[in-house]
Design an enzyme around this catalytic site. Structure first.
Site, PDB file in Angstrom:
ATOM      1  N   ALA A  53       0.799  -1.229   0.000  1.00 10.90           N
ATOM      2  CA  ALA A  53       0.000   0.000   0.000  1.00 10.90           C
ATOM      3  C   ALA A  53       0.831   1.277   0.000  1.00 10.90           C
ATOM      4  CB  ALA A  53      -0.935  -0.001   1.212  1.00 10.90           C
ATOM      5  N   PHE A  65      -2.542  -2.732 -16.424  1.00  9.73           N
ATOM      6  CA  PHE A  65      -3.918  -2.363 -16.120  1.00  9.73           C
ATOM      7  C   PHE A  65      -4.439  -1.235 -17.007  1.00  9.73           C
ATOM      8  CE2 PHE A  65      -2.768  -4.194 -11.913  1.00  9.73           C
ATOM      9  CZ  PHE A  65      -3.822  -5.080 -11.781  1.00  9.73           C
ATOM     10  N   LYS A  87      12.480   0.406 -11.710  1.00  8.69           N
ATOM     11  CA  LYS A  87      11.836  -0.875 -12.010  1.00  8.69           C
ATOM     12  C   LYS A  87      12.871  -1.987 -11.883  1.00  8.69           C
ATOM     13  CE  LYS A  87       8.923  -3.142 -15.496  1.00  8.69           C
ATOM     14  NZ  LYS A  87       7.911  -3.527 -14.492  1.00  8.69           N
ATOM     15  N   MET A  95       2.525   2.375  -6.937  1.00  8.06           N
ATOM     16  CA  MET A  95       1.229   1.890  -7.422  1.00  8.06           C
ATOM     17  C   MET A  95       0.257   1.651  -6.284  1.00  8.06           C
ATOM     18  SD  MET A  95       0.360   1.324 -10.682  1.00  8.06           S
ATOM     19  CE  MET A  95      -0.529  -0.250 -10.792  1.00  8.06           C
ATOM     20  N   GLY A 142       6.553  -6.836 -17.813  1.00  9.90           N
ATOM     21  CA  GLY A 142       5.559  -7.877 -17.999  1.00  9.90           C
ATOM     22  C   GLY A 142       4.707  -7.623 -19.232  1.00  9.90           C
ATOM     23  N   PRO A 195      -0.469  -8.172 -16.408  1.00 13.09           N
ATOM     24  CA  PRO A 195       0.784  -7.511 -16.782  1.00 13.09           C
ATOM     25  C   PRO A 195       0.640  -6.007 -16.948  1.00 13.09           C
ATOM     26  CG  PRO A 195       0.495  -9.525 -18.050  1.00 13.09           C
ATOM     27  CD  PRO A 195      -0.796  -9.282 -17.314  1.00 13.09           C
ATOM     28  N   HIS A 222      10.663   2.294 -19.128  1.00 12.61           N
ATOM     29  CA  HIS A 222      10.121   2.507 -17.789  1.00 12.61           C
ATOM     30  C   HIS A 222      11.099   3.339 -16.969  1.00 12.61           C
ATOM     31  CE1 HIS A 222       7.377  -0.742 -18.903  1.00 12.61           C
ATOM     32  NE2 HIS A 222       6.639  -0.402 -17.862  1.00 12.61           N
ATOM     33  N   THR A 236       1.856  -7.174  -9.784  1.00 14.18           N
ATOM     34  CA  THR A 236       3.286  -7.430  -9.679  1.00 14.18           C
ATOM     35  C   THR A 236       3.750  -8.284 -10.850  1.00 14.18           C
ATOM     36  OG1 THR A 236       3.038  -7.400  -7.275  1.00 14.18           O
ATOM     37  CG2 THR A 236       5.098  -8.294  -8.151  1.00 14.18           C
TER      38      THR A 236
END
Length: 248
Positions: free
Chosen positions: A12, A107, A138, A16, A144, A105, A134, A78
């Site tokens: 949390a 959203f 990362k 993300m 992904g 992979p 990215h 993830t």
């Protein structure tokens, strides 16, 4: 009034995860009942019906195994879920057939459309390469999304009877030609200031087609995250790719 879906977020405090917490809190049909981070005891996940899991590849399989054991549906953003990990998860889900797990992979709706369009275009072009960019924090490469795009393209090429992507390179000691994922060259860039970007480059005699998607802010992922939360209970077992919930 329809009962709200009780949601927990694992990871949390991450980039993300914190965005997902806010998105759940702002959704009228969802109720945030728990937030968890690295090292926290997940316990009964605060009575959640659905867990959003946004952590790191090393922690994700254990977190999802716990969700399945608790009978809690999971929406997973993830990365790092290779074939071996997915096979292990399917065995775990066989013990709790009522539980749904979505491995997504990506959203972003635009990214899902990009993958769908690339899969459609793959059979028409002799050459194809994927380039993803990215942020430099990362931890895995390729992304992904890039790996899944390459696999979808590779499958479409095989179905169309296409051979290997043409490439006369014989000497590349430093790996300048990138990684091969299901026969598709994939290149990963890591640049400060970027979020998530990908282009799929197709080439044929006398023409080229480029399909590109850019996420400039992580808020672009939230409609997909919430769609996964709302749909996962209707899809027991393992689902890879949010596009399967959206009919793409």
């Amino acid at each position: 009034m329809t009962e709200r879906i009780k949601v927990a977020v694992i990871g949390a405090s991450g980039r993300m995860g914190s965005q997902a917490v806010q998105a759940v809190q702002e959704a009228d049909d969802l109720e945030l009942v728990g937030t968890f981070d690295d090292g926290d005891d997940l316990g009964d996940l605060a009575g959640a019906q659905v867990a959003i899991e946004l952590t790191v590849p090393s922690a994700s399989p254990q977190n999802i195994a716990h969700c399945v054991e608790q009978g809690v549906h999971a929406v997973v953003g993830t990365t790092g879920w290779d074939d071996d990990r997915l096979a292990t998860l399917e065995k775990q889900l066989a013990q709790r057939p009522e539980v749904g797990v979505l491995i997504a992979p990506n959203f972003a709706i635009g990214a899902l459309l990009m993958m769908s369009f690339a899969q459609q275009a793959a059979r028409f072009y002799e050459s194809v390469e994927v380039v993803e960019t990215h942020h430099p924090d990362k931890v895995d490469a390729p992304s992904g999304t890039a790996a899944r795009t390459a696999r979808l393209i590779g499958e479409a090429r095989r179905d169309a009877g296409l051979g290997a992507v043409p490439d006369a390179t014989e000497h590349d000691p430093d790996g300048a030609r990138g990684a091969l994922v299901d026969g598709v060259p994939v290149h990963a860039m890591r640049l400060r200031g970027r979020v998530a970007h990908q282009e799929v480059n197709f080439g044929g005699v006398g023409e080229a087609l480029t399909i590109r998607h850019d996420s400039f802010d992580r808020i672009s992922f939230m409609p997909g995250v919430l769609a996964g939360v709302r749909g996962v209970s209707d899809h027991p077992g393992l689902t890879v790719g949010l596009e399967r919930y959206l009919g793409l």
